[in-house]
Scaffold this motif. Structure first.
Motif, mmCIF file in Angstrom:
data_model
loop_
_atom_site.group_PDB
_atom_site.id
_atom_site.type_symbol
_atom_site.label_atom_id
_atom_site.label_comp_id
_atom_site.label_asym_id
_atom_site.label_seq_id
_atom_site.Cartn_x
_atom_site.Cartn_y
_atom_site.Cartn_z
ATOM 1 N N ILE A 249 20.955 26.890 27.600
ATOM 2 C CA ILE A 249 21.564 28.205 27.700
ATOM 3 C C ILE A 249 22.812 28.217 26.820
ATOM 4 O O ILE A 249 23.614 27.281 26.856
ATOM 5 C CB ILE A 249 21.918 28.560 29.167
ATOM 6 C CG1 ILE A 249 22.508 29.978 29.271
ATOM 7 C CG2 ILE A 249 22.851 27.532 29.781
ATOM 8 C CD1 ILE A 249 22.653 30.471 30.708
ATOM 9 N N VAL A 250 22.916 29.243 25.987
ATOM 10 C CA VAL A 250 24.099 29.426 25.158
ATOM 11 C C VAL A 250 24.954 30.484 25.829
ATOM 12 O O VAL A 250 24.537 31.629 25.998
ATOM 13 C CB VAL A 250 23.730 29.853 23.726
ATOM 14 C CG1 VAL A 250 24.998 30.108 22.912
ATOM 15 C CG2 VAL A 250 22.873 28.792 23.054
ATOM 16 N N LEU A 255 26.738 25.424 24.238
ATOM 17 C CA LEU A 255 25.370 25.153 24.657
ATOM 18 C C LEU A 255 25.346 24.182 25.826
ATOM 19 O O LEU A 255 25.900 23.086 25.750
ATOM 20 C CB LEU A 255 24.554 24.599 23.489
ATOM 21 C CG LEU A 255 23.044 24.496 23.754
ATOM 22 C CD1 LEU A 255 22.256 24.939 22.535
ATOM 23 C CD2 LEU A 255 22.640 23.093 24.164
ATOM 24 N N TYR A 256 24.706 24.611 26.915
ATOM 25 C CA TYR A 256 24.574 23.820 28.140
ATOM 26 C C TYR A 256 23.105 23.451 28.320
ATOM 27 O O TYR A 256 22.205 24.180 27.882
ATOM 28 C CB TYR A 256 25.053 24.614 29.356
ATOM 29 C CG TYR A 256 26.497 25.034 29.307
ATOM 30 C CD1 TYR A 256 27.461 24.380 30.063
ATOM 31 C CD2 TYR A 256 26.903 26.112 28.512
ATOM 32 C CE1 TYR A 256 28.789 24.781 30.039
ATOM 33 C CE2 TYR A 256 28.237 26.509 28.476
ATOM 34 C CZ TYR A 256 29.167 25.837 29.241
ATOM 35 O OH TYR A 256 30.485 26.223 29.207
ATOM 36 N N THR A 257 22.857 22.340 28.999
ATOM 37 C CA THR A 257 21.486 21.901 29.224
ATOM 38 C C THR A 257 21.215 21.683 30.713
ATOM 39 O O THR A 257 22.113 21.389 31.493
ATOM 40 C CB THR A 257 21.188 20.584 28.482
ATOM 41 O OG1 THR A 257 22.094 19.564 28.932
ATOM 42 C CG2 THR A 257 21.321 20.770 26.980
ATOM 43 N N PHE A 268 23.107 23.352 35.361
ATOM 44 C CA PHE A 268 23.441 23.121 33.968
ATOM 45 C C PHE A 268 24.644 22.191 33.890
ATOM 46 O O PHE A 268 25.626 22.364 34.622
ATOM 47 C CB PHE A 268 23.764 24.442 33.263
ATOM 48 C CG PHE A 268 22.560 25.318 33.032
ATOM 49 C CD1 PHE A 268 21.660 25.032 32.009
ATOM 50 C CD2 PHE A 268 22.326 26.425 33.832
ATOM 51 C CE1 PHE A 268 20.548 25.837 31.794
ATOM 52 C CE2 PHE A 268 21.217 27.229 33.622
ATOM 53 C CZ PHE A 268 20.329 26.926 32.597
ATOM 54 N N SER A 269 24.550 21.201 32.998
ATOM 55 C CA SER A 269 25.651 20.253 32.842
ATOM 56 C C SER A 269 26.790 20.905 32.056
ATOM 57 O O SER A 269 26.705 22.060 31.640
ATOM 58 C CB SER A 269 25.162 19.006 32.103
ATOM 59 O OG SER A 269 24.755 19.352 30.782
ATOM 60 N N TYR A 270 27.842 20.120 31.834
ATOM 61 C CA TYR A 270 28.949 20.574 30.983
ATOM 62 C C TYR A 270 28.421 20.776 29.568
ATOM 63 O O TYR A 270 27.469 20.133 29.152
ATOM 64 C CB TYR A 270 30.074 19.536 30.985
ATOM 65 C CG TYR A 270 31.318 19.975 30.246
ATOM 66 C CD1 TYR A 270 31.638 19.398 29.023
ATOM 67 C CD2 TYR A 270 32.131 20.966 30.750
ATOM 68 C CE1 TYR A 270 32.767 19.794 28.330
ATOM 69 C CE2 TYR A 270 33.259 21.376 30.071
ATOM 70 C CZ TYR A 270 33.576 20.793 28.859
ATOM 71 O OH TYR A 270 34.692 21.208 28.167
ATOM 72 N N HIS A 271 29.026 21.709 28.813
ATOM 73 C CA HIS A 271 28.487 22.018 27.486
ATOM 74 C C HIS A 271 28.500 20.778 26.589
ATOM 75 O O HIS A 271 29.381 19.930 26.661
ATOM 76 C CB HIS A 271 29.252 23.181 26.837
ATOM 77 C CG HIS A 271 30.655 22.867 26.418
ATOM 78 N ND1 HIS A 271 30.958 22.151 25.273
ATOM 79 C CD2 HIS A 271 31.840 23.177 26.986
ATOM 80 C CE1 HIS A 271 32.266 22.042 25.141
ATOM 81 N NE2 HIS A 271 32.826 22.647 26.166
ATOM 82 N N LEU A 272 27.467 20.684 25.740
ATOM 83 C CA LEU A 272 27.322 19.525 24.861
ATOM 84 C C LEU A 272 28.434 19.494 23.810
ATOM 85 O O LEU A 272 28.902 20.538 23.348
ATOM 86 C CB LEU A 272 25.966 19.552 24.156
ATOM 87 C CG LEU A 272 24.715 19.488 25.033
ATOM 88 C CD1 LEU A 272 23.473 19.295 24.154
ATOM 89 C CD2 LEU A 272 24.811 18.389 26.066
#
Length: 529
Positions: A249-250, A255-257, A268-272
């Protein structure tokens, strides 16, 4: 002494008989039973959630007028509070309960109001999900809130015939008793085995997640993330089932995964972070089935590879050959319009020159297709995924500067683009473009296209073969889904445009096109498999 005992015994017997009163002449009133006649029908029922359940028993009691009988239908079980469904002899009620594997218990009570006697009959009611495969749409009626509808049809759902087409409107609010607090910008329905079922709905101000099995609410906004991003401006969603089972998800440019292959944490984890720890602002991303995803960094004008849930890999310009078509890190004057898979294992990236002051596409800016390699994630030791292949100049094609939407298939060398009222087909092999569909103005002169995408789900379609005869084939990768909206009618439409498997162009026989109407303004769509 023995004689006295015998006399005493006979005296007692005589006194007992003298106390006996013959009641055989008294009147008895036999109470007739309450009869619940099911006429041989089963006591087990199956019903789709939000459909109507009907049970029609014949109830009577001899000597009692029906007006002196009352009725209660109460459903319970599966941890719900017992709920009264109806108070008439026969049941006809909509079942607003969540689908469950275990049947609910339905208690039918018939009460004789003259005596208070109650006769009971129990039923098993299994509630099943009606929300199978199809096209999911996010629509708005007021440009402030959204709702979700599902079209299950011949074109979108495996195994359905044309006369079985059905549309279920406003499912989100039906199940969750509220609307989505924003206009949908992206929507994605994903299912992976037993590990998770999620439909993620993004707007400029919110994130909501529901179970696509029954549309029950899972979580939203900060609850969907390990660390609350607080800014919920969603611009892109993606899912790769065969390259790590990762949903992306942006949101707010980051961008998070969400990793599916675990039953422990589904947030969703912390943003990459990027591989060189540089900052970025993502606009769009794409998630191919067998390759790691790619995204475009608007801040720095570059492509980044989504390396699983680890990081965003900066593509090394130093490893480019001297004759490379372009440098993936030197695209600062462009903005990204679309990203999608093409034939022969490439990713098509549509870039347009942007206005440097606003960062938006320049209305007179040049439009190009930047092709990058698409390598299998498990066979890319040389880190070739996302590396440049070629640049395709699209500027000779009609109305390309007015194009609003782009799409393509991974089984042919074609690109499709839509203006507000036309859909064009680009033959990349022949370097030609043709207008293959024009929005009909029969219904309203102000009807305009609001989205366009190649269909990547189940279902079938009809088309004209090379002999001019009607044929059927899978609609997956062979059909365009176009949505339109008429402000004057305040009505949205969904149109299915078959793609000829012989020419790659949109089917010219309008009888083979599909039409679904009666929606609000459609702002996002997704496949539900």
């Amino acid at each position: 002494m023995k004689t006295h005992k015998i006399i005493l015994f006979f005296t007692l017997i005589t006194s007992l008989f003298s106390c006996y009163e013959d009641k055989s002449s008294l009147n008895y009133t036999l109470i007739s039973p309450i009869n619940i006649d099911l006429e041989g029908a089963s006591t087990s029922y199956s019903v789709f959630a939000y459909d109507t359940l009907e049970i029609k028993p014949l109830v009577y009691r001899e000597g009692i007028d029906d007006l002196n009988l009352s009725y209660r239908w109460t459903i319970s079980g599966n941890y719900i509070t017992p709920t009264l469904l109806d108070t008439t002899m026969t049941l006809k009620a909509r079942i607003d309960l969540q689908p469950q594997v275990i049947a609910y218990k339905l208690l039918y009570e018939v009460i004789d109001n003259t005596t208070g006697i109650i006769q009971e009959q129990t039923f098993d009611v299994k509630v099943e999900t009606p929300f199978g495969s199809g096209l999911v749409i996010s629509e708005t009626e007021d440009n402030l809130t959204s709702d979700i509808s599902l079209i299950r049809a011949y074109n979108f759902s495996s195994g359905l015939k044309k006369d079985q087409d059905t549309t279920m409107r406003n499912i989100f609010s039906l199940v969750n008793k509220r609307k989505i607090g924003g206009v949908g910008t992206a929507i994605l329905s994903t299912t992976y085995g037993v590990y998770g079922r999620y439909m993620t709905i993004g707007t400029k101000t919110s994130v909501d997640r529901v179970d696509p099995f029954d549309y029950s609410y899972i979580d939203g906004n900060g609850e969907s993330f390990m660390i609350d991003p607080k800014n919920y401006n969603v611009t892109s969603l993606g899912f790769s089932s065969n390259a790590g089972c990762i949903e992306t998800i942006v949101i707010g440019g980051k961008l998070y995964t969400h990793y599916y292959q675990t039953q422990a944490i589904h947030k969703f984890s912390y943003h990459l972070l990027t591989s060189d720890m540089s900052d970025y602002r993502i606009s769009l991303s794409t998630q191919p089935v067998w390759a790691y995803g790619l995204c475009f960094d608007e801040m720095n004008g570059r492509f980044l590879e989504i390396n699983g849930t680890k990081y965003l890999r900066v593509i090394n310009s130093k490893k480019l050959p001297t004759d490379a078509a372009f440098d993936p890190n030197k695209l600062q004057k462009f903005t990204c319009r679309a990203m999608f898979s093409g034939g022969n294992m490439v990713t098509h990236n549509i870039l347009q020159e942007k206005d440097p002051a606003t960062g938006l596409p320049d209305p007179n800016g040049k439009v190009y297709c930047y092709d990058t390699k698409q390598m299998y994630y498990y066979d890319d030791s040389d880190l070739q995924n996302g590396m440049p292949i070629k640049v395709i100049d699209l500027n000779s094609f009609p109305e390309i500067n007015k194009a609003l939407f782009f799409s393509g298939t991974d089984n042919r060398e074609y690109i499709y683009y839509a203006t507000k009222d036309k859909v064009y087909t680009i033959n990349l092999t022949m370097n030609t473009a043709s207008v293959d569909y024009v929005v009909s103005q029969t219904e309203a002169p102000d009807e305009e296209i609001t989205s366009m995408a190649v269909w990547l789900g189940g279902g079938m379609m009809t088309f004209t073969d090379n002999r001019g005869e009607m044929k059927e084939t899978s609609s997956n990768n062979n059909m365009l889904v176009v949505t339109t909206y008429s402000p004057s009618l305040k009505e949205g439409f969904v149109k299915t445009l078959p793609i000829s498997i012989y020419t790659g162009r949109i089917e010219s026989n309008l009888q083979y096109h599909g039409l679904f109407r009666g929606f609000g303004k459609i702002t996002a769509t997704t496949t539900q498999k």
